[in-house]
Scaffold this motif. Structure first.
Motif, PDB file in Angstrom:
ATOM      1  N   LYS A  45     -16.668  24.944  20.131  1.00 42.53           N
ATOM      2  CA  LYS A  45     -15.652  24.697  20.807  1.00 42.53           C
ATOM      3  C   LYS A  45     -14.781  23.825  19.550  1.00 42.53           C
ATOM      4  CE  LYS A  45     -16.199  26.591  24.642  1.00 42.53           C
ATOM      5  NZ  LYS A  45     -15.422  27.712  25.221  1.00 42.53           N
ATOM      6  N   PHE A  46     -15.311  22.818  18.952  1.00 36.85           N
ATOM      7  CA  PHE A  46     -14.623  21.976  18.224  1.00 36.85           C
ATOM      8  C   PHE A  46     -14.024  23.044  17.011  1.00 36.85           C
ATOM      9  CE2 PHE A  46     -14.508  19.524  14.369  1.00 36.85           C
ATOM     10  CZ  PHE A  46     -13.328  18.502  14.635  1.00 36.85           C
ATOM     11  N   LEU A  47     -14.752  24.117  16.690  1.00 38.85           N
ATOM     12  CA  LEU A  47     -13.988  24.987  15.635  1.00 38.85           C
ATOM     13  C   LEU A  47     -12.718  25.432  16.029  1.00 38.85           C
ATOM     14  CD1 LEU A  47     -17.231  26.561  13.916  1.00 38.85           C
ATOM     15  CD2 LEU A  47     -15.990  25.035  13.187  1.00 38.85           C
ATOM     16  N   THR A  48     -12.779  25.721  17.385  1.00 39.19           N
ATOM     17  CA  THR A  48     -11.572  26.468  17.862  1.00 39.19           C
ATOM     18  C   THR A  48     -10.600  25.378  18.019  1.00 39.19           C
ATOM     19  OG1 THR A  48     -13.130  27.952  19.240  1.00 39.19           O
ATOM     20  CG2 THR A  48     -10.661  27.851  19.893  1.00 39.19           C
ATOM     21  N   SER A  49     -10.854  24.127  18.404  1.00 40.61           N
ATOM     22  CA  SER A  49      -9.684  23.207  18.560  1.00 40.61           C
ATOM     23  C   SER A  49      -9.148  22.680  17.290  1.00 40.61           C
ATOM     24  CB  SER A  49     -10.567  22.012  19.374  1.00 40.61           C
ATOM     25  OG  SER A  49     -10.670  22.402  20.884  1.00 40.61           O
ATOM     26  N   LEU A  50     -10.304  22.615  16.230  1.00 39.38           N
ATOM     27  CA  LEU A  50      -9.920  22.223  14.926  1.00 39.38           C
ATOM     28  C   LEU A  50      -8.746  22.700  14.641  1.00 39.38           C
ATOM     29  CD1 LEU A  50     -10.549  20.367  12.752  1.00 39.38           C
ATOM     30  CD2 LEU A  50     -12.239  21.961  11.927  1.00 39.38           C
ATOM     31  N   ALA A  51      -8.522  24.161  14.444  1.00 39.26           N
ATOM     32  CA  ALA A  51      -7.409  24.792  13.717  1.00 39.26           C
ATOM     33  C   ALA A  51      -6.061  24.376  14.741  1.00 39.26           C
ATOM     34  CB  ALA A  51      -7.612  26.399  13.910  1.00 39.26           C
ATOM     35  N   LEU A  52      -6.268  24.100  16.009  1.00 32.64           N
ATOM     36  CA  LEU A  52      -5.017  23.894  16.934  1.00 32.64           C
ATOM     37  C   LEU A  52      -4.685  22.344  16.399  1.00 32.64           C
ATOM     38  CD1 LEU A  52      -3.227  24.061  19.223  1.00 32.64           C
ATOM     39  CD2 LEU A  52      -5.017  23.258  20.769  1.00 32.64           C
ATOM     40  N   MET A  53      -5.686  21.429  16.320  1.00 30.83           N
ATOM     41  CA  MET A  53      -5.270  20.027  16.022  1.00 30.83           C
ATOM     42  C   MET A  53      -4.765  20.019  14.815  1.00 30.83           C
ATOM     43  SD  MET A  53      -7.718  17.825  18.345  1.00 30.83           S
ATOM     44  CE  MET A  53      -9.477  18.523  17.616  1.00 30.83           C
ATOM     45  N   ALA A  54      -5.395  20.632  13.702  1.00 28.80           N
ATOM     46  CA  ALA A  54      -4.919  20.717  12.379  1.00 28.80           C
ATOM     47  C   ALA A  54      -3.389  20.999  12.261  1.00 28.80           C
ATOM     48  CB  ALA A  54      -5.856  21.489  11.466  1.00 28.80           C
ATOM     49  N   VAL A  55      -3.253  22.349  12.596  1.00 29.72           N
ATOM     50  CA  VAL A  55      -1.664  22.472  12.406  1.00 29.72           C
ATOM     51  C   VAL A  55      -0.648  21.747  13.192  1.00 29.72           C
ATOM     52  CG1 VAL A  55      -0.322  24.505  13.272  1.00 29.72           C
ATOM     53  CG2 VAL A  55      -2.614  25.152  12.412  1.00 29.72           C
ATOM     54  N   ALA A  56      -1.119  21.110  14.341  1.00 31.55           N
ATOM     55  CA  ALA A  56      -0.356  20.281  15.285  1.00 31.55           C
ATOM     56  C   ALA A  56      -0.045  19.191  14.432  1.00 31.55           C
ATOM     57  CB  ALA A  56      -0.927  20.172  16.586  1.00 31.55           C
TER      58      ALA A  56
ATOM     59  N   ARG B 225      -4.751  35.695  15.497  1.00 31.39           N
ATOM     60  CA  ARG B 225      -5.056  34.203  15.842  1.00 31.39           C
ATOM     61  C   ARG B 225      -3.960  33.200  15.632  1.00 31.39           C
ATOM     62  NH1 ARG B 225     -10.567  33.320  16.318  1.00 31.39           N
ATOM     63  NH2 ARG B 225     -11.860  35.322  15.946  1.00 31.39           N
ATOM     64  N   LEU B 226      -3.315  33.414  14.540  1.00 33.25           N
ATOM     65  CA  LEU B 226      -1.985  32.603  14.329  1.00 33.25           C
ATOM     66  C   LEU B 226      -1.184  32.763  15.734  1.00 33.25           C
ATOM     67  CD1 LEU B 226      -1.753  32.815  10.289  1.00 33.25           C
ATOM     68  CD2 LEU B 226      -2.613  30.873  11.778  1.00 33.25           C
ATOM     69  N   HIS B 227      -0.915  33.838  16.028  1.00 31.14           N
ATOM     70  CA  HIS B 227       0.114  34.161  17.062  1.00 31.14           C
ATOM     71  C   HIS B 227      -0.244  33.649  18.347  1.00 31.14           C
ATOM     72  CE1 HIS B 227       2.437  37.567  19.448  1.00 31.14           C
ATOM     73  NE2 HIS B 227       3.275  36.438  19.098  1.00 31.14           N
ATOM     74  N   HIS B 228      -1.487  33.348  18.734  1.00 34.73           N
ATOM     75  CA  HIS B 228      -1.935  32.793  19.854  1.00 34.73           C
ATOM     76  C   HIS B 228      -2.086  31.099  19.591  1.00 34.73           C
ATOM     77  CE1 HIS B 228      -3.027  36.850  21.209  1.00 34.73           C
ATOM     78  NE2 HIS B 228      -3.334  36.509  22.294  1.00 34.73           N
ATOM     79  N   LEU B 229      -2.002  30.881  18.390  1.00 33.20           N
ATOM     80  CA  LEU B 229      -2.225  29.498  18.198  1.00 33.20           C
ATOM     81  C   LEU B 229      -0.899  28.800  18.075  1.00 33.20           C
ATOM     82  CD1 LEU B 229      -4.086  26.895  16.928  1.00 33.20           C
ATOM     83  CD2 LEU B 229      -3.357  27.753  14.725  1.00 33.20           C
ATOM     84  N   LEU B 230       0.134  29.690  17.987  1.00 33.83           N
ATOM     85  CA  LEU B 230       1.451  28.863  17.583  1.00 33.83           C
ATOM     86  C   LEU B 230       2.173  28.151  18.647  1.00 33.83           C
ATOM     87  CD1 LEU B 230       4.112  28.703  15.675  1.00 33.83           C
ATOM     88  CD2 LEU B 230       4.933  30.936  16.679  1.00 33.83           C
ATOM     89  N   LEU B 231       2.146  28.532  19.914  1.00 31.82           N
ATOM     90  CA  LEU B 231       2.965  27.743  20.935  1.00 31.82           C
ATOM     91  C   LEU B 231       1.898  26.656  21.265  1.00 31.82           C
ATOM     92  CD1 LEU B 231       5.440  28.386  22.346  1.00 31.82           C
ATOM     93  CD2 LEU B 231       4.315  29.047  24.220  1.00 31.82           C
TER      94      LEU B 231
END
Length: 343
Positions: free
Chosen positions: A114-125, A202-208
């Motif tokens: 789960k952290f690997l999934t959240s890491l991309a989100l939090m890193a971009v944000a 993945r980036l498309h779903h991560l954007l918003l």
């Protein structure tokens, strides 16, 4: 020969100082983890929600007293709280974080995935909020009192008072429901296997979700940077540089940016705890399967091993981020490091 001995002594002194600093930080981390572990376990033990009832859910009437007692015995719920706490600490010391009944996996595997999934989100944000917030803060500080400063400051104050959940719902309605530019949910297209999804999807779903987190984090960076830039622009050395004929762009580039970057970087690293808290809400809004969503699921299901492990993991994550922020701040502003050494 004397110079060689002096350099050797200086290197030894620096190494000793570095080791002492690392040792001091590790001791503080261990004490912090002990306090968080005790407080988290006490809150779990005092919770009015029964873990067995939460685990069984709507099928509570379908199991008999014997089955319920077996579940409680297997989880050690019949033991005294201090004994359960000691057993949990002993398992932690051996590297066993327990088993999550919410995900039917070892807790370590759940957190890692789960952290690997959240890491991309939090890193971009985190990156977006830092870059955009610092840029807007510099513009507002340089143009202090003018229309650009007023607009940026008003926008920052509005964002700082806006809940992450509310911002996420507005963006979801605007871009996913009305305009249909972004997906409504999830980290990958619905029905797709995660390993077969390309980077663009993945980036498309991560954007918003990332945009939601970054918008809330922009405000404090903008306001602190604005203040630091305004103070720097009003200083004597800026007035002297102006008298030498240097233009505003050169003043900002050569004299202001480095001074303003220190507080902004320190604030950015210290906001990792708020970033994780915001990700819990953002992942719920967008059904993003990261560590934040796992935290919510564990709380609703009273998954005590997973909740306790997430508390410890978050503590380490935030503590390491704060220490990195101190190091980067000391590098950007060596006066801070010298002041700490003198004190």
């Amino acid at each position: 020969m004397a110079d060689h001995g002096r350099y050797h002594g200086l290197a030894l002194e620096l190494l000793t100082s570095a080791l002492g600093s690392i040792g001091s930080r590790l001791i503080r981390l261990v004490l912090l983890l002990a306090a968080v572990a005790a407080a988290s376990f006490a809150l779990m033990a005092a919770s009015p929600v029964d873990p067995v009832d939460a685990y069984v859910g709507g099928d509570i009437a379908a199991i008999g007293p014997e089955q319920r007692a077996q579940i409680a015995e297997r989880w050690g719920l019949n033991d005294p709280p201090l004994e359960r706490f000691g057993t949990w600490l002993a398992n932690i010391a051996r590297g066993d974080l327990g088993y999550s009944h919410t995900f039917n996996q070892p807790v370590a595997d759940v957190i890692a995935g789960k952290f690997l999934t959240s890491l991309a989100l939090m890193a971009v944000a985190w990156s977006l909020s830092g870059l955009i917030g610092f840029t807007l803060g510099v513009v507002a500080g340089v143009r202090r009192g003018r229309w650009a400063d007023r607009v940026i400051t008003w926008w920052a104050y509005t964002l700082s008072s806006a809940p992450t959940f509310w911002v996420g719902l507005l963006l979801l309605y605007a871009f996913s429901v009305s305009l249909q530019w972004t997906p409504i949910c999830c980290a990958v297209p619905v029905g797709s296997i995660a390993g077969e999804v390309g980077l663009l999807d993945r980036l498309h779903h991560l954007l918003l979700p990332a945009l939601t987190l970054s918008l809330v984090g922009i405000a404090p960076v903008t306001l602190h940077t604005r203040q630091a830039v305004a103070v720097a622009m009003a200083s004597d050395y800026i007035a002297f540089a102006r008298a030498q004929g240097e233009r505003t762009f050169g003043l900002v580039l050569h004299h202001v940016l480095r001074n303003a970057a220190g507080p902004a970087v320190l604030l950015q690293f210290s906001s990792l705890g708020e970033l994780f808290g915001g990700s819990v809400l953002a992942e719920q809004v967008f059904s993003y399967p990261g560590l934040g969503a796992a935290t919510t699921a564990a709380a609703l299901g009273q998954d005590v091993p997973l909740l306790l492990a997430i508390a410890l993991f978050t503590t380490v994550f935030v503590y390491v981020g704060n220490q990195l922020g101190d190091l980067v701040h000391a590098w950007l502003d060596p006066r801070t490091h010298r002041a700490e050494v003198t004190a």
